[in-house]
Structure formats: structure tokens, C-alpha cells
Design a protein around this motif. Sequence first.
Motif, PDB file in Angstrom:
ATOM      1  N   SER A  56     -52.388-124.278 -83.881  1.00 40.14           N
ATOM      2  CA  SER A  56     -51.259-124.302 -82.763  1.00 40.14           C
ATOM      3  C   SER A  56     -49.962-124.582 -83.202  1.00 40.14           C
ATOM      4  CB  SER A  56     -51.633-125.488 -81.568  1.00 40.14           C
ATOM      5  OG  SER A  56     -50.721-125.557 -80.738  1.00 40.14           O
ATOM      6  N   VAL A  57     -49.118-124.071 -82.366  1.00 38.21           N
ATOM      7  CA  VAL A  57     -47.532-124.053 -82.712  1.00 38.21           C
ATOM      8  C   VAL A  57     -46.624-124.597 -81.477  1.00 38.21           C
ATOM      9  CG1 VAL A  57     -47.537-122.538 -84.841  1.00 38.21           C
ATOM     10  CG2 VAL A  57     -47.147-121.699 -82.550  1.00 38.21           C
ATOM     11  N   ARG A  58     -45.657-125.167 -81.563  1.00 35.37           N
ATOM     12  CA  ARG A  58     -44.821-125.486 -80.478  1.00 35.37           C
ATOM     13  C   ARG A  58     -44.321-124.218 -79.918  1.00 35.37           C
ATOM     14  NH1 ARG A  58     -42.645-128.777 -84.163  1.00 35.37           N
ATOM     15  NH2 ARG A  58     -40.491-127.591 -83.842  1.00 35.37           N
ATOM     16  N   PRO A  59     -44.067-124.200 -78.486  1.00 39.58           N
ATOM     17  CA  PRO A  59     -43.672-123.056 -77.709  1.00 39.58           C
ATOM     18  C   PRO A  59     -42.282-122.493 -78.323  1.00 39.58           C
ATOM     19  CG  PRO A  59     -44.461-124.623 -76.236  1.00 39.58           C
ATOM     20  CD  PRO A  59     -44.548-125.295 -77.413  1.00 39.58           C
ATOM     21  N   GLU A  60     -41.443-123.531 -78.858  1.00 38.46           N
ATOM     22  CA  GLU A  60     -40.375-122.905 -79.241  1.00 38.46           C
ATOM     23  C   GLU A  60     -40.104-122.178 -80.704  1.00 38.46           C
ATOM     24  OE1 GLU A  60     -40.176-127.438 -79.980  1.00 38.46           O
ATOM     25  OE2 GLU A  60     -41.011-125.934 -78.542  1.00 38.46           O
ATOM     26  N   ASN A  61     -41.378-122.391 -81.281  1.00 35.03           N
ATOM     27  CA  ASN A  61     -41.629-121.839 -82.712  1.00 35.03           C
ATOM     28  C   ASN A  61     -42.648-120.736 -82.690  1.00 35.03           C
ATOM     29  OD1 ASN A  61     -40.108-123.712 -83.946  1.00 35.03           O
ATOM     30  ND2 ASN A  61     -41.714-125.193 -84.233  1.00 35.03           N
ATOM     31  N   ARG A  62     -42.651-120.011 -81.318  1.00 36.59           N
ATOM     32  CA  ARG A  62     -43.554-118.991 -81.168  1.00 36.59           C
ATOM     33  C   ARG A  62     -43.198-117.904 -82.048  1.00 36.59           C
ATOM     34  NH1 ARG A  62     -44.546-115.105 -75.906  1.00 36.59           N
ATOM     35  NH2 ARG A  62     -46.269-113.956 -76.874  1.00 36.59           N
ATOM     36  N   PRO A  63     -44.000-117.043 -82.885  1.00 40.23           N
ATOM     37  CA  PRO A  63     -43.530-116.021 -83.708  1.00 40.23           C
ATOM     38  C   PRO A  63     -43.109-114.674 -82.930  1.00 40.23           C
ATOM     39  CG  PRO A  63     -45.714-116.311 -84.059  1.00 40.23           C
ATOM     40  CD  PRO A  63     -45.277-117.421 -82.984  1.00 40.23           C
ATOM     41  N   LEU A  64     -42.309-114.568 -81.977  1.00 37.55           N
ATOM     42  CA  LEU A  64     -42.119-113.572 -81.414  1.00 37.55           C
ATOM     43  C   LEU A  64     -41.273-112.610 -82.328  1.00 37.55           C
ATOM     44  CD1 LEU A  64     -40.896-114.797 -77.984  1.00 37.55           C
ATOM     45  CD2 LEU A  64     -42.915-113.664 -78.490  1.00 37.55           C
ATOM     46  N   LEU A  65     -41.526-111.321 -82.175  1.00 37.61           N
ATOM     47  CA  LEU A  65     -41.001-110.305 -83.204  1.00 37.61           C
ATOM     48  C   LEU A  65     -39.360-110.050 -82.517  1.00 37.61           C
ATOM     49  CD1 LEU A  65     -43.625-108.111 -84.173  1.00 37.61           C
ATOM     50  CD2 LEU A  65     -42.864-110.019 -85.389  1.00 37.61           C
ATOM     51  N   ALA A  66     -38.377-110.178 -83.104  1.00 32.22           N
ATOM     52  CA  ALA A  66     -36.903-109.578 -82.631  1.00 32.22           C
ATOM     53  C   ALA A  66     -37.074-108.282 -82.374  1.00 32.22           C
ATOM     54  CB  ALA A  66     -35.878-109.825 -83.663  1.00 32.22           C
ATOM     55  N   LEU A  67     -36.434-107.893 -81.233  1.00 30.46           N
ATOM     56  CA  LEU A  67     -36.040-106.648 -80.852  1.00 30.46           C
ATOM     57  C   LEU A  67     -34.817-106.037 -80.965  1.00 30.46           C
ATOM     58  CD1 LEU A  67     -37.926-106.838 -77.452  1.00 30.46           C
ATOM     59  CD2 LEU A  67     -39.054-106.124 -79.536  1.00 30.46           C
ATOM     60  N   ALA A  68     -34.869-104.716 -81.253  1.00 28.62           N
ATOM     61  CA  ALA A  68     -33.551-104.120 -81.430  1.00 28.62           C
ATOM     62  C   ALA A  68     -32.754-104.127 -79.992  1.00 28.62           C
ATOM     63  CB  ALA A  68     -33.512-102.695 -81.901  1.00 28.62           C
TER      64      ALA A  68
ATOM     65  N   SER B 249     -38.911 -98.717 -73.381  1.00 28.70           N
ATOM     66  CA  SER B 249     -38.261 -99.843 -73.552  1.00 28.70           C
ATOM     67  C   SER B 249     -37.887-100.048 -75.160  1.00 28.70           C
ATOM     68  CB  SER B 249     -38.977-100.974 -73.066  1.00 28.70           C
ATOM     69  OG  SER B 249     -40.212-101.374 -73.736  1.00 28.70           O
ATOM     70  N   HIS B 250     -36.894-100.888 -75.309  1.00 24.64           N
ATOM     71  CA  HIS B 250     -36.893-101.276 -76.648  1.00 24.64           C
ATOM     72  C   HIS B 250     -38.142-102.018 -77.379  1.00 24.64           C
ATOM     73  CE1 HIS B 250     -32.595-101.116 -75.627  1.00 24.64           C
ATOM     74  NE2 HIS B 250     -32.234-100.958 -77.020  1.00 24.64           N
ATOM     75  N   MET B 251     -38.901-102.540 -76.511  1.00 24.88           N
ATOM     76  CA  MET B 251     -40.134-103.259 -76.877  1.00 24.88           C
ATOM     77  C   MET B 251     -41.115-102.150 -77.274  1.00 24.88           C
ATOM     78  SD  MET B 251     -41.071-106.205 -73.854  1.00 24.88           S
ATOM     79  CE  MET B 251     -42.484-106.677 -75.140  1.00 24.88           C
ATOM     80  N   THR B 252     -41.308-101.112 -76.669  1.00 26.25           N
ATOM     81  CA  THR B 252     -42.211 -99.977 -76.964  1.00 26.25           C
ATOM     82  C   THR B 252     -41.775 -99.289 -78.290  1.00 26.25           C
ATOM     83  OG1 THR B 252     -42.681 -99.457 -74.529  1.00 26.25           O
ATOM     84  CG2 THR B 252     -43.234 -97.793 -76.034  1.00 26.25           C
ATOM     85  N   CYS B 253     -40.304 -98.943 -78.332  1.00 21.99           N
ATOM     86  CA  CYS B 253     -40.037 -98.641 -79.705  1.00 21.99           C
ATOM     87  C   CYS B 253     -40.399 -99.293 -80.691  1.00 21.99           C
ATOM     88  CB  CYS B 253     -38.591 -98.060 -79.437  1.00 21.99           C
ATOM     89  SG  CYS B 253     -38.217 -97.050 -78.333  1.00 21.99           S
ATOM     90  N   PHE B 254     -40.173-100.521 -80.637  1.00 18.44           N
ATOM     91  CA  PHE B 254     -40.259-101.537 -81.617  1.00 18.44           C
ATOM     92  C   PHE B 254     -41.664-101.660 -82.196  1.00 18.44           C
ATOM     93  CE2 PHE B 254     -41.210-105.470 -83.646  1.00 18.44           C
ATOM     94  CZ  PHE B 254     -40.192-105.632 -84.712  1.00 18.44           C
ATOM     95  N   PHE B 255     -42.618-101.810 -81.252  1.00 20.85           N
ATOM     96  CA  PHE B 255     -43.947-102.031 -81.567  1.00 20.85           C
ATOM     97  C   PHE B 255     -44.595-100.756 -81.687  1.00 20.85           C
ATOM     98  CE2 PHE B 255     -43.113-106.121 -79.174  1.00 20.85           C
ATOM     99  CZ  PHE B 255     -43.702-107.046 -80.018  1.00 20.85           C
ATOM    100  N   ARG B 256     -44.301 -99.668 -81.303  1.00 25.14           N
ATOM    101  CA  ARG B 256     -45.096 -98.450 -81.278  1.00 25.14           C
ATOM    102  C   ARG B 256     -44.799 -97.697 -82.579  1.00 25.14           C
ATOM    103  NH1 ARG B 256     -46.227 -93.727 -77.085  1.00 25.14           N
ATOM    104  NH2 ARG B 256     -47.660 -92.411 -78.139  1.00 25.14           N
ATOM    105  N   CYS B 257     -43.555 -97.541 -82.839  1.00 16.99           N
ATOM    106  CA  CYS B 257     -43.060 -96.749 -83.869  1.00 16.99           C
ATOM    107  C   CYS B 257     -42.181 -97.395 -85.018  1.00 16.99           C
ATOM    108  CB  CYS B 257     -42.694 -95.463 -83.670  1.00 16.99           C
ATOM    109  SG  CYS B 257     -41.341 -95.430 -82.676  1.00 16.99           S
TER     110      CYS B 257
END
Length: 692
Positions: A3-15, A25-33
Motif C-alpha cells: 500500500s502507498v499513501r494517496p498523495e504518492n499514487r504513481p499517476l503517469l504525467a500527461l502532456a 484526450s491527452h490521456m488517450t494519446c499518452f496511454f495508447r500510443c
Amino acid sequence: MTSVRPENRPLLALAAEGTRHGSRSHMTCFFRCGNACDQPEPNPTDHVHIRDEIAKAVGRRSFLRGGTITAGALVVGGVVQSGGLAAAATQAPRRPGAPTGHGALRQAAFAPVEPNKRDAFVTAKGFDHDVVIRWGDPVVKGAPEFDAHTQSVASARRQFGYNCDYVGLLPLDEDEALLVVNHEYTDENLMFPTGAYSADDIKRIAIASHGMSVVKLRRHKPAGSWKRAGLGHSRQNRRLHDATVFELTGPVAGDARMRTSADPTGRNVLGTLNNCAGGTTPWGTVLSGEENFNQYFDKGTGLDPRYAAEYARYGINGSGKGWSSVDPRFDLSKEPHEPHRFGWIVEVDPYDPTSTPRKHTMLGRFKHEGANVALAGDGRAVAYLGDDERGDYLYKFVSTGRYDARGTRAARANNLDLLTRGTLYVARLVGDGTEDGVFDGTGTWIPLTTDTQSFVPGMSVADVLLFTRLAADKVAPTKMDRPEDVEPNPVNGKVYAALTNNSNRGTASMPVDEANPLAGSQVRASIGAPLTNASGNRNGYVLEMTPDGGDHAATTFTWDLFLVCGDPAAPETWFGGFDKSKVSPISCPDNVAFDSAGNLWISTDGNVLGSNDGVFRVPVAGPNRGQVQQFCTVPKGAEACGPLIADDDRSLFVAVQHPGEIDGATFENQASTWPHTDAFPRPSVVVAFKSR
């Protein structure tokens, strides 16, 4: 699970900025390709290859000869019912699961679905749909019921993977069939509750959530509906994932550049990644295309200088997903050959759950959207292929061997070998000038290599197949606007290619030509908004190719732009010659399919006209040629994948990919809850059918 604290959640940075693909969306562009459209263009060539009058001002073209009527066509209810070119006689037997009858989807007149932004799967009036299977549903024995808070690698390898794309259906008997589905990519922002998993746990589960699924289905009521059979315990069910061994076939198998620490033979690969579209073969297997594989590899301590040009041409720059922290094969400094083991066409035999899936090197390595097979007049297998990148190419493969229809064990062994030997070609399109008011011309398939002889100076057979983009660059094919699904029509013998869009068309590096004529288009910011000008080809085309002599093995063809997509009110659009006031707006065609009449069905990805994506029906012959009608829309943030017309034209299967993938969305702040069984969205396969 750490487990990790919420503020340390490893979200990926989006352009935060950059040109988006359509309305993605920027999300789709980042995660898909991996934000491919924001990277330098991988194709730096500037070869001149089109002999035509460059399209200067498209304006209100009359397209005088674009709306020809196929002789002998019978039209019922506004939809072509039969007829076509003589070439149809040379087509493959209908692939397993393909339509053969006279179902409602082929015949029905329906009021097109209006553009909308609903968080729902919306069908035309008179039709309904069922959700067949969702992300996390059990596939194989031992799979637990899905719980977003208790995900694990072990469960992900047994459950239906994330972001379903290609859909195939292969019959077992009158009432049962096997559904085969790709799992293209993962969106960690939407998949994982905050604080429930460590960064490395998220990566491991995400890796395991890629791949493919085979799921047994059973007919349901009303006609055209299907449900899962066995609830994850069917003997035929299968989950292909990151630990599944894939065998390499063809001339590149065993090449030194395919060898890694884990596989010193260079003949066996673990897993398949970023599987996009696909096709079902005449011999009852499924082909799947590995597309944006370049985004999974991390730079490590540095890129291998031996492959600088090759990496660059494939967009491999080391900006990966951090997977090397849990698996060293994704570290380019440790395993520089690992990316060479992806970017292939995969073949899976759904009928044999113990079979080893294969990666066919003879079909070339690039960002495969998919592969679709027809039979030449002499029985050779012909696979059509698209390289989904701005400015890349159309390909086809023609086998050396011939299809054996006898149904014996020896015949099946022969057919399973067809994609291992043959000739790989790339397409050059030549325009005939636009004075005739039509975007059309002729084309040539340029040979690149056979399994024994390369036709590209300075490159061996293995060189051509391993670095197909670089080989093709040397023979000056036509740079296309993101060629995605390329599929032969089993009724009229023509080949249809979805050219999704290209925001860079019209720039110095990618000038317009007759096959890619738009340097600007008109789009709407939202439903009902006025048309505004936008640079590049924002809405895409559908290309129609006719093999010379009606034979798919021919090395020459004629072509025309069947659809110039967009808002019918925009002057540059064209719908096969049909009255523009009577068609649905369509933007960013992605995948194509056909019903038993040869009507074209198109799914979209990135609609820029102010509506959710969806699926459209379009007759390709007769007086209604080009009548685009929207049959359904998918939920907010989603892309319509598949599609597949099956069960005697009574069933339309659609893979609803990345619902709710809208900038700012997280697991706790979702933009969609479709299919409304949970507080979070679940990518799912649906089947649409005529209501009772």
C-alpha cells in the motif's frame, strides 16, 4: 499487495499541450500510443511519387464520375442486396463467423442516430444491445470475480483484459461460437484506486492486462444476441498474456538481432503488446496486429548506437512506461533487441487452446493495425496490411503456397504454413489529375522481398522484414494519412482502407497529392457549433482499391477516394456521389467490416465533429452508394472498435474501448461509469441486434 499513501499514487504525467489525434484526450494519446502525434515524424523521406495535379483548393467538387452503379445490383430498402464485380468469384470462402444470410442489419431501414455526448451505448431505434463481457470478467478456470481493489498479476492473467479492440467470432456449432478479442493498452489512471497499490504492482498488473482473450459464447434471445457460456470455465477459453510463449516464424526467426538474454535462440517471445485490429483467416485462425509497441521500452543508461536509425524510424526513443523496474527486458540498455520482437502480425488458433501462437516475420515489422486475408484466383493467400502512422504506407503479402479447402488434417497443416513464405509488397498510388472532378488513379504493388530474395538494394531478406519501414522508404511508396484497417470486401472484390486523419498533411514534409488531397478541413467544436477551419486532414478518408483483373494477387490496381469524411455541410466532403444532405456526419474512420451484401460498416476513433464516436453503415454500390448512416454511438470518452457483422447479419459486435478516458478523470473522479455496473467504467464488448 504493498500500500502507498494517496498523495504518492504513481499517476503517469500527461502532456499538457500538443496536436491531438482527432478529439482524443491527452490521456488517450499518452496511454495508447505514447503521444505519437507530438513526436517528430518517423518518416523523414521526401520522395516524389505522385504524377498528378496537386489538389490546390478542394472547394465544391462535383466528383462527376464518383457515383457509378455496379451492374446487376438489386436494391431493397435502400441497401444493396446482391451483385458486384466479377472479382467476387475469386474471393475466399466466407471466413468463420462471417455473415451468410439476410439478417436485419443488412436489410433494415433505420433512422440514423443523431450526434450526441451521452454516457451510453445508443443504437438506432428498433435495435437493442447486450454487454457480452467486461474488463475483469472471468475467462479461464480459477479466475476470481473482479474487484478493482484486489487486482493482481495472477487474476489479470485469468480475467478479460483491459481496452478491448479487435473482435472475431468463430463458429463451434449451431448455437455456440468463440469470441476472440485484443487487449490493446491500459490506462492506469482509471484502473487503480488511489493508495491501493504500489507503483511496481501497478506496472506488473498493467503488463498482464495486455494480450488477447478467447471466450466461448452461446446464442441468446432475441435473435442476434449472445451471452458468455461456461462463465469462465469452458475448455476452449483462453487468455494470452505477458507470460504466454509466442513462436517466431519466417526468415527473421533466429536472427542474431532477435536474440536476448532470456531467449538466446531468438525464436520465442513472451507476450504480445498493443494489439489493435485483426482479421479471421479462411482457415479459421485469427490474425492480430501489434501496433504502438515502441512506447513500452525505457532508455536505461542509453540507447544502443548500432540501431540509432532503426529506433528512430520506429519512434523508439526510450520514453517508456517505466516497466523496466519490474522486468529488465524493457530496458533498452540491457536488452536492445527486445523491441525487435514486437511489431509483428500474430496468428492464434482459437480452436486449439493448447496451440502455440505465432508471430509471422514474413509479413513485415511496423505499427500493424491488423491483417485481413482474401484468396487470389489461384488459391494463394493475400493479406492486406496498414502501418498506422502519419505518412506511412499500405502493404500486402502474397503467399507462395495455396489454400487447401479439403478440411483434412494435412490441409490444415498446409494452411497454417501459408503466412511463412511469400512476397511482401508496398503500395505506390498515382493520381490521374483532378480535372475529371474525382480523386482517383492507378496503383502498383512494389515488391520488397520474398522469403529467399530481397529486392531492396543493400538490404538482406532479414533486413527488409525486420526494418520494413526503412526498406519501403528506399522504393518511394505513397505516404498515406494513417492507414489503419485494410480489408477486402468479399462481395465486390474491392479493398477498403480506413485513412484516419493527418493533421500534418499540407506541410513541407508532407505535401498534398491526389490520394491525400486535403491540407485543411472544416470541423465543429461541439454539437451544433458553426464550422471552423482547421489545418491538415482532420476527418480522414476511406480509400477504395480495385485489383486489376479482379485478382488479389495482381500487382496493379485502380483506386478512388470513396469517402472524404467530415461534416456534410463542409464543401470538401464527398460521400461516394450520394446526396450530401441525406448522410450522417462521419469523422476519423478507423476499422471496417462488411455484411453479406457487401455493405461497408465503419467504426470511428477521434470524431472531431462534436459527438461521441460510433459505427456507420454505407452501401458501396447501387443508387445508395455512399449513403453514410450512423447506426450507434459509444459512451463518453470511448472509441468504437471492431466492428463485426455476424450470425447471418443479425449481430453487430462492437468493442467499446477506453470509456471515460477524458482529461482529468481518475478512479475516484470518473468521467463515465459505463456500462453502469460499477462506479467506474469498464471497457466491454457489446452485441447489437434487432429488438423483438
